[in-house]
Design a protein around this motif. Sequence first.
Motif, PDB file in Angstrom:
ATOM      1  N   TRP A 192       0.827  -1.206   0.000  1.00  8.94           N
ATOM      2  CA  TRP A 192       0.000   0.000   0.000  1.00  8.94           C
ATOM      3  C   TRP A 192       0.861   1.257   0.000  1.00  8.94           C
ATOM      4  N   ILE A 193       1.926   1.224   0.782  1.00 11.46           N
ATOM      5  CA  ILE A 193       2.803   2.372   0.939  1.00 11.46           C
ATOM      6  C   ILE A 193       3.962   2.312  -0.065  1.00 11.46           C
ATOM      7  N   ALA A 194       4.620   1.169  -0.147  1.00 11.85           N
ATOM      8  CA  ALA A 194       5.802   1.031  -1.004  1.00 11.85           C
ATOM      9  C   ALA A 194       5.497   1.320  -2.470  1.00 11.85           C
ATOM     10  N   ASP A 195       4.319   0.920  -2.924  1.00 11.68           N
ATOM     11  CA  ASP A 195       3.951   1.107  -4.332  1.00 11.68           C
ATOM     12  C   ASP A 195       2.971   2.261  -4.543  1.00 11.68           C
ATOM     13  N   ASP A 196       2.838   3.121  -3.541  1.00  7.38           N
ATOM     14  CA  ASP A 196       2.027   4.348  -3.612  1.00  7.38           C
ATOM     15  C   ASP A 196       0.541   4.125  -3.873  1.00  7.38           C
ATOM     16  N   TRP A 197       0.011   2.967  -3.497  1.00  3.62           N
ATOM     17  CA  TRP A 197      -1.431   2.740  -3.658  1.00  3.62           C
ATOM     18  C   TRP A 197      -2.222   3.719  -2.805  1.00  3.62           C
ATOM     19  N   HIS A 198      -1.698   4.061  -1.624  1.00  2.00           N
ATOM     20  CA  HIS A 198      -2.424   4.999  -0.758  1.00  2.00           C
ATOM     21  C   HIS A 198      -2.597   6.358  -1.427  1.00  2.00           C
ATOM     22  N   GLU A 199      -1.623   6.757  -2.241  1.00  2.72           N
ATOM     23  CA  GLU A 199      -1.748   8.024  -2.971  1.00  2.72           C
ATOM     24  C   GLU A 199      -2.701   7.883  -4.158  1.00  2.72           C
ATOM     25  N   ARG A 200      -2.652   6.744  -4.839  1.00  4.39           N
ATOM     26  CA  ARG A 200      -3.553   6.520  -5.976  1.00  4.39           C
ATOM     27  C   ARG A 200      -5.013   6.501  -5.539  1.00  4.39           C
ATOM     28  N   PHE A 201      -5.290   5.873  -4.402  1.00  2.00           N
ATOM     29  CA  PHE A 201      -6.664   5.775  -3.927  1.00  2.00           C
ATOM     30  C   PHE A 201      -7.141   7.101  -3.330  1.00  2.00           C
ATOM     31  N   ALA A 202      -6.247   7.856  -2.722  1.00  2.00           N
ATOM     32  CA  ALA A 202      -6.551   9.183  -2.155  1.00  2.00           C
ATOM     33  C   ALA A 202      -7.852   9.194  -1.350  1.00  2.00           C
ATOM     34  N   LEU A 203      -7.909   8.369  -0.327  1.00  8.81           N
ATOM     35  CA  LEU A 203      -9.145   8.198   0.440  1.00  8.81           C
ATOM     36  C   LEU A 203      -9.304   9.187   1.592  1.00  8.81           C
ATOM     37  N   GLY A 204      -8.264   9.911   1.926  1.00  2.00           N
ATOM     38  CA  GLY A 204      -8.351  10.814   3.065  1.00  2.00           C
ATOM     39  C   GLY A 204      -8.226  10.093   4.390  1.00  2.00           C
TER      40      GLY A 204
ATOM     41  N   GLY B 286     -11.974  -1.224  13.104  1.00  2.00           N
ATOM     42  CA  GLY B 286     -12.671  -0.322  13.991  1.00  2.00           C
ATOM     43  C   GLY B 286     -13.204   0.938  13.333  1.00  2.00           C
ATOM     44  N   HIS B 287     -13.319   0.926  12.009  1.00  2.00           N
ATOM     45  CA  HIS B 287     -13.799   2.109  11.305  1.00  2.00           C
ATOM     46  C   HIS B 287     -15.193   2.512  11.768  1.00  2.00           C
ATOM     47  N   THR B 288     -15.369   3.809  11.887  1.00  2.00           N
ATOM     48  CA  THR B 288     -16.695   4.372  12.126  1.00  2.00           C
ATOM     49  C   THR B 288     -17.448   4.377  10.794  1.00  2.00           C
ATOM     50  N   SER B 289     -18.719   4.666  10.861  1.00  2.00           N
ATOM     51  CA  SER B 289     -19.512   4.760   9.643  1.00  2.00           C
ATOM     52  C   SER B 289     -18.955   5.835   8.713  1.00  2.00           C
ATOM     53  N   ASP B 290     -18.527   6.964   9.270  1.00  2.00           N
ATOM     54  CA  ASP B 290     -17.960   8.038   8.457  1.00  2.00           C
ATOM     55  C   ASP B 290     -16.675   7.595   7.761  1.00  2.00           C
ATOM     56  N   GLN B 291     -15.836   6.851   8.468  1.00  2.00           N
ATOM     57  CA  GLN B 291     -14.592   6.363   7.858  1.00  2.00           C
ATOM     58  C   GLN B 291     -14.888   5.353   6.753  1.00  2.00           C
ATOM     59  N   VAL B 292     -15.852   4.463   6.971  1.00  2.00           N
ATOM     60  CA  VAL B 292     -16.252   3.513   5.930  1.00  2.00           C
ATOM     61  C   VAL B 292     -16.694   4.291   4.695  1.00  2.00           C
ATOM     62  N   GLY B 293     -17.421   5.372   4.912  1.00  2.00           N
ATOM     63  CA  GLY B 293     -17.925   6.186   3.812  1.00  2.00           C
ATOM     64  C   GLY B 293     -16.835   6.857   2.985  1.00  2.00           C
ATOM     65  N   LYS B 294     -15.636   6.965   3.516  1.00  2.00           N
ATOM     66  CA  LYS B 294     -14.533   7.570   2.756  1.00  2.00           C
ATOM     67  C   LYS B 294     -13.993   6.643   1.669  1.00  2.00           C
ATOM     68  N   VAL B 295     -14.240   5.350   1.815  1.00  2.00           N
ATOM     69  CA  VAL B 295     -13.745   4.389   0.827  1.00  2.00           C
ATOM     70  C   VAL B 295     -14.812   4.252  -0.255  1.00  2.00           C
ATOM     71  N   LYS B 296     -14.777   5.195  -1.192  1.00  2.00           N
ATOM     72  CA  LYS B 296     -15.749   5.194  -2.289  1.00  2.00           C
ATOM     73  C   LYS B 296     -15.103   5.829  -3.509  1.00  2.00           C
ATOM     74  N   GLY B 297     -15.689   5.543  -4.652  1.00  2.00           N
ATOM     75  CA  GLY B 297     -15.171   6.096  -5.893  1.00  2.00           C
ATOM     76  C   GLY B 297     -13.953   5.360  -6.419  1.00  2.00           C
ATOM     77  N   VAL B 298     -13.587   4.260  -5.771  1.00  2.00           N
ATOM     78  CA  VAL B 298     -12.444   3.471  -6.229  1.00  2.00           C
ATOM     79  C   VAL B 298     -12.954   2.422  -7.214  1.00  2.00           C
ATOM     80  N   LYS B 299     -12.393   2.425  -8.406  1.00  2.00           N
ATOM     81  CA  LYS B 299     -12.844   1.504  -9.452  1.00  2.00           C
ATOM     82  C   LYS B 299     -12.511   0.059  -9.095  1.00  2.00           C
ATOM     83  N   ALA B 300     -13.329  -0.858  -9.611  1.00  2.00           N
ATOM     84  CA  ALA B 300     -13.095  -2.286  -9.399  1.00  2.00           C
ATOM     85  C   ALA B 300     -11.707  -2.685  -9.885  1.00  2.00           C
ATOM     86  N   SER B 301     -11.279  -2.124 -11.005  1.00  2.00           N
ATOM     87  CA  SER B 301      -9.961  -2.470 -11.542  1.00  2.00           C
ATOM     88  C   SER B 301      -8.843  -2.029 -10.602  1.00  2.00           C
ATOM     89  N   GLU B 302      -9.033  -0.908  -9.901  1.00  2.00           N
ATOM     90  CA  GLU B 302      -8.031  -0.446  -8.941  1.00  2.00           C
ATOM     91  C   GLU B 302      -8.016  -1.339  -7.700  1.00  2.00           C
TER      92      GLU B 302
END
Length: 169
Positions: free
Chosen positions: A66-78, A87-103
């Motif tokens: 995730w870090i070594a290959d910059d996936w965290h920057e590509r996904f840009a989830l905040g 332990g994600h809250t509902s709001d944190q779960v909601g941040k993981v959106k808009g990521v394509k199936a191919s990604e």
Amino acid sequence: MDISGVFTDAFSRVQEEVHAVLEGLSQEDLDTRPGPGANSIGWLVWHIARVQDDHVADVAGREQTWIADDWHERFALGLESRDIGYGHTSDQVGKVKGVKASELRGYYDAVHAATLGYVAALVPADLDRIVDTRWDPAVTLGVRLVSVVNDNQQHTGQAMYVRGLLESS
């Protein structure tokens, strides 16, 4: 079958299920949460990859894909770069959106390749190595790897269930 073969098979089954759950989904399907506070398929697949990446990288003594290959920057989830969704809250779960199936598939497959590279060299004696002393009893490598497979399988089952709900509505 040797130890590396057992874990290769187990993690490959997870990969098959990840691919199956993502096949043909729209962005809306990936981002839909079937109830308030429920997890979306996109979040579940992201979490599956993040847990596997985090835990296997730790026992292998390497940086997370995730870090070594910059996936965290590509996904840009905040989210924090080392966040795995535990332990994600509902709001944190909601941040993981808009990521394509191919990604999602691409990140999971990169994690899967790194995992198979690690388990390929395992021998039975490796499984008794203590990898986490925060628990009582301390966690061995064998227990940690089985735990990752178990967690991944539970979440792929949840993702398939959500997919079934979406397909029936």
